[in-house]
Design a protein around this motif. Structure first.
Motif, PDB file in Angstrom:
ATOM      1  N   GLY A 116       0.782  -1.204   0.201  1.00 25.95           N
ATOM      2  CA  GLY A 116       0.007  -0.013   0.079  1.00 25.95           C
ATOM      3  C   GLY A 116       0.809   1.239  -0.151  1.00 25.95           C
ATOM      4  O   GLY A 116       1.951   1.202   0.015  1.00 25.95           O
ATOM      5  N   GLY A 117       0.276   2.509  -0.067  1.00 24.76           N
ATOM      6  CA  GLY A 117       0.952   3.903   0.015  1.00 24.76           C
ATOM      7  C   GLY A 117       1.939   3.798  -1.249  1.00 24.76           C
ATOM      8  O   GLY A 117       1.445   3.498  -2.192  1.00 24.76           O
ATOM      9  N   ASP A 118       3.133   4.332  -0.944  1.00 20.67           N
ATOM     10  CA  ASP A 118       4.016   4.255  -2.223  1.00 20.67           C
ATOM     11  C   ASP A 118       5.097   3.237  -2.205  1.00 20.67           C
ATOM     12  O   ASP A 118       5.957   3.172  -2.880  1.00 20.67           O
ATOM     13  N   CYS A 119       4.687   2.009  -1.447  1.00 21.61           N
ATOM     14  CA  CYS A 119       5.465   1.001  -1.484  1.00 21.61           C
ATOM     15  C   CYS A 119       5.237   0.223  -2.616  1.00 21.61           C
ATOM     16  O   CYS A 119       4.441  -0.092  -3.266  1.00 21.61           O
ATOM     17  N   LEU A 120       6.649  -0.463  -3.393  1.00 25.00           N
ATOM     18  CA  LEU A 120       6.592  -1.205  -4.611  1.00 25.00           C
ATOM     19  C   LEU A 120       7.315  -2.508  -4.237  1.00 25.00           C
ATOM     20  O   LEU A 120       8.659  -2.560  -4.169  1.00 25.00           O
ATOM     21  N   THR A 121       6.713  -3.586  -4.214  1.00 26.67           N
ATOM     22  CA  THR A 121       7.196  -4.728  -3.739  1.00 26.67           C
ATOM     23  C   THR A 121       7.003  -5.871  -5.010  1.00 26.67           C
ATOM     24  O   THR A 121       6.137  -5.819  -5.649  1.00 26.67           O
ATOM     25  N   PHE A 122       8.073  -6.654  -5.236  1.00 28.73           N
ATOM     26  CA  PHE A 122       8.214  -7.353  -6.229  1.00 28.73           C
ATOM     27  C   PHE A 122       8.333  -9.035  -6.069  1.00 28.73           C
ATOM     28  O   PHE A 122       8.881  -9.362  -4.953  1.00 28.73           O
ATOM     29  N   VAL A 123       7.411  -9.763  -6.772  1.00 29.48           N
ATOM     30  CA  VAL A 123       7.155 -11.008  -6.496  1.00 29.48           C
ATOM     31  C   VAL A 123       7.659 -12.024  -7.641  1.00 29.48           C
ATOM     32  O   VAL A 123       7.748 -11.527  -8.611  1.00 29.48           O
ATOM     33  N   ASN A 124       8.361 -13.100  -7.279  1.00 29.28           N
ATOM     34  CA  ASN A 124       8.764 -13.965  -8.195  1.00 29.28           C
ATOM     35  C   ASN A 124       7.812 -14.630  -9.301  1.00 29.28           C
ATOM     36  O   ASN A 124       6.710 -14.494  -9.003  1.00 29.28           O
ATOM     37  N   VAL A 125       8.265 -14.998 -10.409  1.00 28.01           N
ATOM     38  CA  VAL A 125       7.282 -15.975 -11.416  1.00 28.01           C
ATOM     39  C   VAL A 125       6.678 -16.649 -10.712  1.00 28.01           C
ATOM     40  O   VAL A 125       7.146 -17.440  -9.570  1.00 28.01           O
ATOM     41  N   SER A 126       5.264 -17.007 -11.018  1.00 27.21           N
ATOM     42  CA  SER A 126       4.464 -18.007 -10.132  1.00 27.21           C
ATOM     43  C   SER A 126       3.634 -18.648 -11.191  1.00 27.21           C
ATOM     44  O   SER A 126       2.779 -18.301 -11.904  1.00 27.21           O
ATOM     45  N   SER A 127       3.563 -20.176 -11.116  1.00 29.29           N
ATOM     46  CA  SER A 127       2.656 -21.007 -11.574  1.00 29.29           C
ATOM     47  C   SER A 127       2.939 -21.480 -13.039  1.00 29.29           C
ATOM     48  O   SER A 127       2.042 -22.197 -13.716  1.00 29.29           O
ATOM     49  N   PRO A 128       3.998 -21.178 -13.695  1.00 27.25           N
ATOM     50  CA  PRO A 128       4.122 -21.901 -14.885  1.00 27.25           C
ATOM     51  C   PRO A 128       4.007 -23.297 -14.839  1.00 27.25           C
ATOM     52  O   PRO A 128       4.857 -23.857 -14.172  1.00 27.25           O
ATOM     53  N   PRO A 129       3.648 -24.094 -16.040  1.00 27.81           N
ATOM     54  CA  PRO A 129       3.721 -25.565 -15.830  1.00 27.81           C
ATOM     55  C   PRO A 129       5.072 -25.975 -16.602  1.00 27.81           C
ATOM     56  O   PRO A 129       5.472 -27.297 -16.322  1.00 27.81           O
ATOM     57  N   ASN A 130       5.597 -25.168 -17.212  1.00 25.91           N
ATOM     58  CA  ASN A 130       6.969 -25.619 -18.018  1.00 25.91           C
ATOM     59  C   ASN A 130       8.173 -24.678 -17.562  1.00 25.91           C
ATOM     60  O   ASN A 130       8.080 -23.582 -16.986  1.00 25.91           O
ATOM     61  N   TYR A 131       9.434 -25.211 -17.977  1.00 23.64           N
ATOM     62  CA  TYR A 131      10.886 -24.661 -17.489  1.00 23.64           C
ATOM     63  C   TYR A 131      11.395 -24.519 -18.788  1.00 23.64           C
ATOM     64  O   TYR A 131      11.218 -25.477 -19.680  1.00 23.64           O
ATOM     65  N   TRP A 132      12.278 -23.489 -18.990  1.00 23.20           N
ATOM     66  CA  TRP A 132      13.238 -23.467 -19.851  1.00 23.20           C
ATOM     67  C   TRP A 132      14.729 -22.879 -19.465  1.00 23.20           C
ATOM     68  O   TRP A 132      14.483 -21.930 -18.640  1.00 23.20           O
ATOM     69  N   ASP A 133      15.622 -23.455 -19.965  1.00 19.52           N
ATOM     70  CA  ASP A 133      17.145 -22.704 -19.578  1.00 19.52           C
ATOM     71  C   ASP A 133      17.785 -23.082 -20.875  1.00 19.52           C
ATOM     72  O   ASP A 133      17.329 -24.125 -21.781  1.00 19.52           O
ATOM     73  N   LEU A 134      19.001 -22.531 -20.952  1.00 13.66           N
ATOM     74  CA  LEU A 134      19.916 -22.531 -22.124  1.00 13.66           C
ATOM     75  C   LEU A 134      20.489 -24.018 -22.336  1.00 13.66           C
ATOM     76  O   LEU A 134      20.834 -24.378 -23.607  1.00 13.66           O
ATOM     77  N   GLU A 135      20.282 -24.738 -21.212  1.00 13.97           N
ATOM     78  CA  GLU A 135      20.802 -26.062 -21.356  1.00 13.97           C
ATOM     79  C   GLU A 135      19.814 -27.139 -21.908  1.00 13.97           C
ATOM     80  O   GLU A 135      20.088 -28.062 -22.511  1.00 13.97           O
ATOM     81  N   THR A 136      18.687 -27.226 -21.152  1.00 15.30           N
ATOM     82  CA  THR A 136      17.737 -28.041 -21.202  1.00 15.30           C
ATOM     83  C   THR A 136      16.712 -27.606 -22.491  1.00 15.30           C
ATOM     84  O   THR A 136      16.152 -28.810 -22.944  1.00 15.30           O
ATOM     85  N   GLY A 137      16.689 -26.597 -22.885  1.00 19.39           N
ATOM     86  CA  GLY A 137      15.350 -25.901 -23.549  1.00 19.39           C
ATOM     87  C   GLY A 137      14.211 -26.359 -22.606  1.00 19.39           C
ATOM     88  O   GLY A 137      14.160 -26.312 -21.536  1.00 19.39           O
ATOM     89  N   LYS A 138      13.023 -26.371 -23.531  1.00 20.88           N
ATOM     90  CA  LYS A 138      11.743 -26.320 -22.754  1.00 20.88           C
ATOM     91  C   LYS A 138      11.437 -27.683 -22.225  1.00 20.88           C
ATOM     92  O   LYS A 138      11.523 -28.644 -22.985  1.00 20.88           O
ATOM     93  N   LYS A 139      10.922 -27.881 -20.999  1.00 24.64           N
ATOM     94  CA  LYS A 139      10.328 -28.914 -20.510  1.00 24.64           C
ATOM     95  C   LYS A 139       9.397 -29.021 -19.405  1.00 24.64           C
ATOM     96  O   LYS A 139       9.403 -27.592 -18.993  1.00 24.64           O
ATOM     97  N   ILE A 159      13.825  -9.501  -5.034  1.00 18.49           N
ATOM     98  CA  ILE A 159      12.681  -9.844  -4.973  1.00 18.49           C
ATOM     99  C   ILE A 159      12.143 -10.015  -3.543  1.00 18.49           C
ATOM    100  O   ILE A 159      12.973 -10.605  -2.758  1.00 18.49           O
ATOM    101  N   HIS A 160      11.209  -9.594  -3.044  1.00 14.76           N
ATOM    102  CA  HIS A 160      10.603  -9.295  -2.001  1.00 14.76           C
ATOM    103  C   HIS A 160      10.026 -10.337  -1.091  1.00 14.76           C
ATOM    104  O   HIS A 160       9.828 -10.472  -0.161  1.00 14.76           O
ATOM    105  N   VAL A 161       9.103 -11.180  -2.087  1.00 13.76           N
ATOM    106  CA  VAL A 161       8.013 -12.160  -1.863  1.00 13.76           C
ATOM    107  C   VAL A 161       8.144 -13.310  -2.705  1.00 13.76           C
ATOM    108  O   VAL A 161       8.712 -13.434  -3.731  1.00 13.76           O
ATOM    109  N   ALA A 162       8.158 -14.405  -1.987  1.00 10.88           N
ATOM    110  CA  ALA A 162       7.980 -15.737  -2.467  1.00 10.88           C
ATOM    111  C   ALA A 162       6.891 -16.220  -2.957  1.00 10.88           C
ATOM    112  O   ALA A 162       6.294 -16.858  -2.105  1.00 10.88           O
ATOM    113  N   GLY A 163       6.169 -15.795  -4.074  1.00 10.06           N
ATOM    114  CA  GLY A 163       4.643 -16.089  -4.236  1.00 10.06           C
ATOM    115  C   GLY A 163       4.398 -17.471  -4.775  1.00 10.06           C
ATOM    116  O   GLY A 163       4.821 -18.578  -4.038  1.00 10.06           O
TER     117      GLY A 163
END
Length: 514
Positions: A116-139, A159-163
């Motif tokens: 609330g107010g002027d506070c700005l909090t950031f939350v991690n990415v949440s809920s994707p069913p798939n993962y991608w990185d440079l080694e594995t590609g999409k899985k 990152i302020h919150v583990a969503g």
């Protein structure tokens, strides 16, 4: 960790021999110092408000939860079948009971966040069913990918919150997934955590696990916000059974609920952005009214997830001009109702490329401009929410740190030392400022220093191996995993937490139909 500073001299030599993966900015809650962007004039705000009130009073909201229907009927709403109708005076009186801001305190009080107010909090990415990185590609998401992304969530101070789950670990059965995931979250991080509002068992189990991890009595847990949930409407005009059930359970114990309609203009909402925002506001306020009836003063926030679809394919699009304006418009409406605001840092891109970053930057800056307090999916989101990526997580955290630095008052200080007339006189018309005392006293902290950007010229970059941004982010990700150390947690609490998880697993966890 200490804020990163510019390299140079003995201090620079020390930093170049550091074994840390990066030198990131310290933990802080960002204060948004800018006036919000408000694309609506007073007549526009009234028009959207009146549209939302018309929807609530004349068209109605369908609620697929008998208990919610009964509560609303007893409070004076007209209920026809599963559709609820609310009059404007009733809505506004209930919404006024919600606090304009609230604080959530996790197991480590130093990681508490204000919403609330002027506070700005950031939350991690949440809920994707798939993962991608440079080694594995999409899985398909799995528990190891979940753990690695949770380590990034715990590691980054921006990152302020583990969503929600940063990726769904589908190798764990849905009946017990919440038990394993929340136990791991509470071990790997000491930040605010979230419960999926998917029925009784998942919400009740997570509340109990958060209570145990915090070493709290039941009364202490109920006395103040310790965690939160987010619910989505089923646009258009529907709230489903399990999300309402979980939200009502949270409200009874004074735990915050973020209400976020998911309205895609042209598909689940009118193709016009003002119509989509009016629909979204109506859906959000309907659930907020319910929660205030159950427990007046329950901490709530109103969320925006209003964007548009690609009218050629029907696919959702994010980070568009329409998305940005809808976010800003909803921010105006949130302030009109005196409610904290949630938005998101999202994109449609399939890999962490240029498109991913311009769309995400659009989304993140729209969050800043709108006066959002709670920014979901701020790091790691790809493919419209279907992929979580550690490289994208690193790249997004660069942007988040830049936003944090942008908001620091020191940049715009105008005292005598900042106007620097003595230095200007000393250098004169033909000198340079590198060697003057004014620069020497400030060069280490004068400017933002990046964690993933490469500021060398092309020749120096080429000689160093021509490492593209995504490869650099992948290397940083691997270095972080090697050095990550979970925050401390009392051994007795770990034992109690493990015993609770084991017992609930024996009892079957949450019921499923598979």
């Amino acid at each position: 960790m200490a804020a990163r500073i510019r390299s140079g001299g003995r201090a620079g030599n020390t930093r170049r021999t550091s074994t840390r993966a990066i030198e990131q900015m310290p933990w802080r809650i960002v204060r948004n110092r800018d006036r919000p962007t408000e694309p609506l004039d007073a007549a526009g705000v009234d028009a959207i408000h009146n549209g939302a009130m018309h929807i609530l009073s004349r068209i109605g909201i369908k609620m697929l939860n008998p208990e919610a229907l009964d509560i609303l009927a007893r409070a004076g709403c007209r209920v026809e079948g599963q559709t609820v109708f609310m009059e404007e005076d009733f809505v506004m009186a209930r919404v006024a009971q919600a606090p304009a801001s609230f604080t959530i305190t996790p197991r480590n009080p130093d990681r508490k966040v204000e919403i609330g107010g002027d506070c700005l909090t950031f939350v991690n990415v949440s809920s994707p069913p798939n993962y991608w990185d440079l080694e594995t590609g999409k899985k398909t998401g799995d528990f190891q990918s979940f753990r690695n992304l949770m380590k990034l969530t715990g590691y980054f101070n921006c990152i302020h919150v583990a969503g929600g789950y940063p990726v769904e670990p589908v190798d764990i059965h849905a009946s017990v997934r919440h038990l394993d995931c929340l136990q791991e979250k509470l071990l790997l991080t000491d930040k605010v955590v979230h419960a999926y509002s998917l029925g009784r068992e998942r919400v009740e189990d997570v509340m109990e696990m958060v209570r145990i991890a915090g070493g709290l009595s039941h009364a202490e847990f109920d006395a103040a916000p310790r965690m939160y949930t987010n619910i989505n409407s089923v646009s258009p005009l529907v709230h489903d059974f399990p999300m309402l059930d979980g939200a009502m359970r949270m409200a009874r114990r004074g735990q915050p609920v973020v209400v976020t309609p998911f309205t895609l203009a042209g598909a689940m909402a009118p193709v016009t952005m003002s119509g989509a925002v009016a629909l979204s506001i109506a859906e959000g306020l309907a659930a907020i009214v319910l929660l205030q009836i159950i427990n007046p003063g329950t901490p709530v926030a109103i969320g925006t997830f209003t964007s548009n679809v690609d009218m050629k394919s029907g696919a959702p699009a994010f980070g568009t001009p329409e998305y940005m304006r809808a976010t800003q418009m909803t921010g105006q409406m949130g302030r009109f109702y005196g409610l904290p605001i949630r938005s998101s840092g999202v994109c449609t891109a399939n890999v962490p490329d240029g498109q991913a970053m311009w769309e995400t930057s659009n989304s993140l800056w729209a969050a800043v401009q709108s006066g959002s307090n709670f920014v979901y999916h701020a790091a790691g989101w790809l493919e419209g929410g279907l992929i979580a990526s550690p490289e994208k997580f690193i790249m997004d955290c660069e942007v988040l740190q830049m936003i944090q630095r942008y908001m620091e008052p020191v940049i715009t200080d105008t005292g005598p030392a900042e106007i620097a007339l003595d230095a200007i006189a000393e250098v004169g018309p033909q000198g340079h400022y590198f060697g003057v005392q004014h620069t020497q006293e400030r060069y280490e902290t004068a400017f933002y220093s990046p964690i993933a950007s490469d500021w060398r010229n092309y020749e120096a970059w080429s000689l160093a191996g021509q490492e593209w941004t995504v490869a650099r982010a992948h290397r940083i990700y691997k270095d972080i995993l090697k050095e990550y150390t979970p925050p401390p947690l009392d051994d007795a609490i770990k034992v109690e937490l493990a015993a609770f998880v084991a017992r609930r697993k024996e009892e079957g966890g949450a019921p499923t139909d598979f």
